[in-house]
Design a protein around this motif. Structure first.
Motif, mmCIF file in Angstrom:
data_model
loop_
_atom_site.group_PDB
_atom_site.id
_atom_site.type_symbol
_atom_site.label_atom_id
_atom_site.label_comp_id
_atom_site.label_asym_id
_atom_site.label_seq_id
_atom_site.Cartn_x
_atom_site.Cartn_y
_atom_site.Cartn_z
ATOM 1 N N GLN A 172 -9.064 3.761 4.592
ATOM 2 C CA GLN A 172 -9.350 3.158 5.878
ATOM 3 C C GLN A 172 -8.112 2.478 6.452
ATOM 4 N N HIS A 173 -7.275 1.940 5.586
ATOM 5 C CA HIS A 173 -6.095 1.192 6.006
ATOM 6 C C HIS A 173 -6.469 0.043 6.947
ATOM 7 N N LYS A 174 -7.458 -0.733 6.532
ATOM 8 C CA LYS A 174 -7.791 -1.934 7.296
ATOM 9 C C LYS A 174 -6.670 -2.947 7.129
ATOM 10 N N ALA A 175 -6.295 -3.587 8.227
ATOM 11 C CA ALA A 175 -5.206 -4.564 8.183
ATOM 12 C C ALA A 175 -5.487 -5.606 7.097
ATOM 13 N N ASP A 176 -4.470 -5.908 6.321
ATOM 14 C CA ASP A 176 -4.587 -6.765 5.151
ATOM 15 C C ASP A 176 -4.264 -8.211 5.513
ATOM 16 N N VAL A 177 -5.070 -9.122 5.014
ATOM 17 C CA VAL A 177 -4.805 -10.551 5.198
ATOM 18 C C VAL A 177 -3.391 -10.883 4.733
ATOM 19 N N TYR A 178 -3.005 -10.311 3.592
ATOM 20 C CA TYR A 178 -1.694 -10.603 3.000
ATOM 21 C C TYR A 178 -0.726 -9.428 3.206
ATOM 22 N N GLU A 179 -0.694 -8.890 4.420
ATOM 23 C CA GLU A 179 0.092 -7.690 4.708
ATOM 24 C C GLU A 179 1.576 -7.869 4.377
ATOM 25 N N ILE A 180 2.096 -9.060 4.584
ATOM 26 C CA ILE A 180 3.533 -9.297 4.371
ATOM 27 C C ILE A 180 3.896 -9.099 2.905
ATOM 28 N N THR A 181 3.171 -9.768 2.012
ATOM 29 C CA THR A 181 3.485 -9.641 0.583
ATOM 30 C C THR A 181 2.997 -8.303 0.026
ATOM 31 N N SER A 182 1.930 -7.765 0.585
ATOM 32 C CA SER A 182 1.447 -6.461 0.120
ATOM 33 C C SER A 182 2.477 -5.371 0.392
ATOM 34 N N LYS A 183 3.088 -5.420 1.570
ATOM 35 C CA LYS A 183 4.139 -4.449 1.894
ATOM 36 C C LYS A 183 5.325 -4.613 0.951
ATOM 37 N N ARG A 184 5.708 -5.855 0.701
ATOM 38 C CA ARG A 184 6.836 -6.131 -0.201
ATOM 39 C C ARG A 184 6.577 -5.591 -1.605
ATOM 40 N N ASP A 185 5.332 -5.743 -2.073
ATOM 41 C CA ASP A 185 4.992 -5.387 -3.452
ATOM 42 C C ASP A 185 4.397 -3.984 -3.593
ATOM 43 N N ASN A 186 4.307 -3.247 -2.479
ATOM 44 C CA ASN A 186 3.736 -1.897 -2.493
ATOM 45 C C ASN A 186 2.322 -1.868 -3.078
ATOM 46 N N VAL A 187 1.466 -2.760 -2.571
ATOM 47 C CA VAL A 187 0.065 -2.787 -2.985
ATOM 48 C C VAL A 187 -0.823 -2.669 -1.746
ATOM 49 N N ASN A 196 -2.588 -1.457 1.315
ATOM 50 C CA ASN A 196 -2.290 -0.350 2.223
ATOM 51 C C ASN A 196 -1.013 0.394 1.866
ATOM 52 N N TRP A 197 -0.125 -0.263 1.146
ATOM 53 C CA TRP A 197 1.200 0.285 0.871
ATOM 54 C C TRP A 197 1.290 0.913 -0.520
ATOM 55 N N HIS A 198 0.182 0.897 -1.264
ATOM 56 C CA HIS A 198 0.153 1.462 -2.611
ATOM 57 C C HIS A 198 0.303 2.984 -2.540
ATOM 58 N N PRO A 199 0.961 3.597 -3.512
ATOM 59 C CA PRO A 199 1.159 5.057 -3.481
ATOM 60 C C PRO A 199 -0.137 5.852 -3.348
ATOM 61 N N THR A 200 -1.240 5.337 -3.894
ATOM 62 C CA THR A 200 -2.510 6.075 -3.808
ATOM 63 C C THR A 200 -3.118 6.022 -2.414
ATOM 64 N N GLN A 201 -2.591 5.164 -1.547
ATOM 65 C CA GLN A 201 -3.146 5.001 -0.207
ATOM 66 C C GLN A 201 -2.328 5.706 0.868
ATOM 67 N N GLN A 202 -1.436 6.581 0.435
ATOM 68 C CA GLN A 202 -0.593 7.312 1.375
ATOM 69 C C GLN A 202 -1.207 8.685 1.660
ATOM 70 N N PRO A 203 -0.945 9.299 2.825
ATOM 71 C CA PRO A 203 -0.073 8.808 3.904
ATOM 72 C C PRO A 203 -0.738 7.704 4.718
ATOM 73 N N PHE A 204 0.091 6.873 5.326
ATOM 74 C CA PHE A 204 -0.350 5.708 6.105
ATOM 75 C C PHE A 204 -0.062 6.034 7.569
ATOM 76 N N LYS A 205 -1.014 6.717 8.216
ATOM 77 C CA LYS A 205 -0.786 7.198 9.575
ATOM 78 C C LYS A 205 -1.819 6.688 10.567
ATOM 79 N N TRP A 206 -2.714 5.817 10.098
ATOM 80 C CA TRP A 206 -3.617 5.116 11.007
ATOM 81 C C TRP A 206 -3.909 3.749 10.425
ATOM 82 N N ILE A 207 -4.382 2.844 11.253
ATOM 83 C CA ILE A 207 -4.708 1.499 10.786
ATOM 84 C C ILE A 207 -5.904 0.975 11.574
#
Length: 329
Positions: A217-232, A234-245
């Motif tokens: 679903q790629h729902k916007a994450d409360v902790y999007e800043i640290t999630s992006k940094r840590d690749n978790v 929405n940014w986790h490898p299992t959640q790719q490709p990330f082409k909608w939000i």
């Protein structure tokens, strides 16, 4: 097979027109018809409604439905299902943004190639008894990373119209009473169990014996800043490709949190949740032009919310950059 998009709008012109803009610029050739059910739940002024309808109606693939007041979350989808003629349907909410081409086509092709009957993002937005009964009846697995649950989000959801017409077309919330027997779940409820939008519809579709494919679903994450940094998340490898939000709960803006009502932000999670919404409200109202006087009121509402809830402007700035970079706007 012919393809359509069903967009349910709360009445916020900035949210809805950004979704339409992405359709026109990023995946226009992947669908044949774009239905917008614009029900003015937000109670935006009549002149704003008029400007929105005038602009949206210029797109030849758009079919507009307008309600001057809100009609709930499920009924707009029901109306579009009854009016439409296309074979395949994608449901999207007005804060669902598809910013790269190919993904809509990929999902539809899974159905067209007879690999699955439905493509959607799992969700657990129901009582535990509903979840456990669904798991037992349909052999569901809730152990995967990311989106899990017995029902589906009403956003980025792909299905055949003919299968929807085999149901009662009730996409709204649903309650099972204590002692009630569900033949679809083969379960008698011990306690009252509530289901959010799409829960009852998801149960009915499962009862038809359909085959389901899953997409994040790629729902916007409360902790999007640290999630992006840590690749978790929405940014986790299992959640790719990330082409909608899916921005999430942005309909609570104008008429709600951008109109003087302050949310409970007594904990950090609630505060960062609101900062994510502010980031999206800011982006939408920046990218979509026009609505001059309304935009001033909208922007002032954002500023008042930031001040009233003591939100972190630096975190908002970073989130705006993350989402604008992601969506390439």
């Amino acid at each position: 097979m012919s393809r359509s998009v069903f967009l349910s709008s709360c009445g916020d012109p900035f949210l809805t027109l950004l979704s339409l803009k992405f359709f026109q610029e990023r995946f226009y050739d992947e669908v044949d018809k774009f239905y917008i059910n614009f029900n003015n739940h937000c109670d935006v002024p009549k002149e704003v409604v008029g400007e929105f309808l005038q602009r949206a109606s210029q797109e030849k693939k758009v079919h507009l439905i307008y309600h001057p007041t809100g009609i709930g979350n499920g009924m707009p989808i029901t109306e579009m299902a009854l009016i439409s003629k296309e074979d395949l349907i994608m449901l999207i909410e007005d804060d669902g943004y598809i910013f790269e081409g190919g993904e809509v086509n990929r999902a539809f092709q899974q159905i067209e190639s007879d690999l699955v009957d439905v493509v959607g993002s799992p969700r657990f937005s129901c009582g535990n008894e509903i979840g456990e009964a669904s798991k037992k009846k349909y052999g569901l697995d809730y152990s995967a990373y990311g989106d899990v649950g017995p029902n589906f989000w009403p956003c980025f959801f792909f299905v055949k119209r003919k299968d929807l017409l085999k149901t009662d077309l009730d996409f709204g919330s649903h309650t099972f009473q204590a002692g009630e027997y569900s033949k679809e779940l083969e379960h008698t409820f011990k306690e009252i169990n509530h289901g959010d939008t799409m829960v009852w519809m998801s149960i009915q579709l499962r009862a038809l014996g359909l085959r389901f494919g899953s997409v994040p679903q790629h729902k916007a994450d409360v902790y999007e800043i640290t999630s992006k940094r840590d690749n978790v998340m929405n940014w986790h490898p299992t959640q790719q490709p990330f082409k909608w939000i899916h921005g999430g709960s942005l309909s609570a803006g104008y008429g709600g949190y951008l109109s003087g009502r302050l949310p409970d932000v007594s904990n950090d999670s609630a505060k960062q949740e609101m900062e994510s919404r502010v980031a999206f409200w800011t982006i939408c109202s920046d990218v979509i032009d026009g609505f001059t006087e309304f935009k001033k009121e909208y922007k002032q509402g954002i500023e008042n919310l930031i001040i009233g809830c003591s939100l972190d402007k630096e975190r908002i700035r970073v989130k705006i950059k993350i989402y604008r970079d992601l969506m390439k706007i």
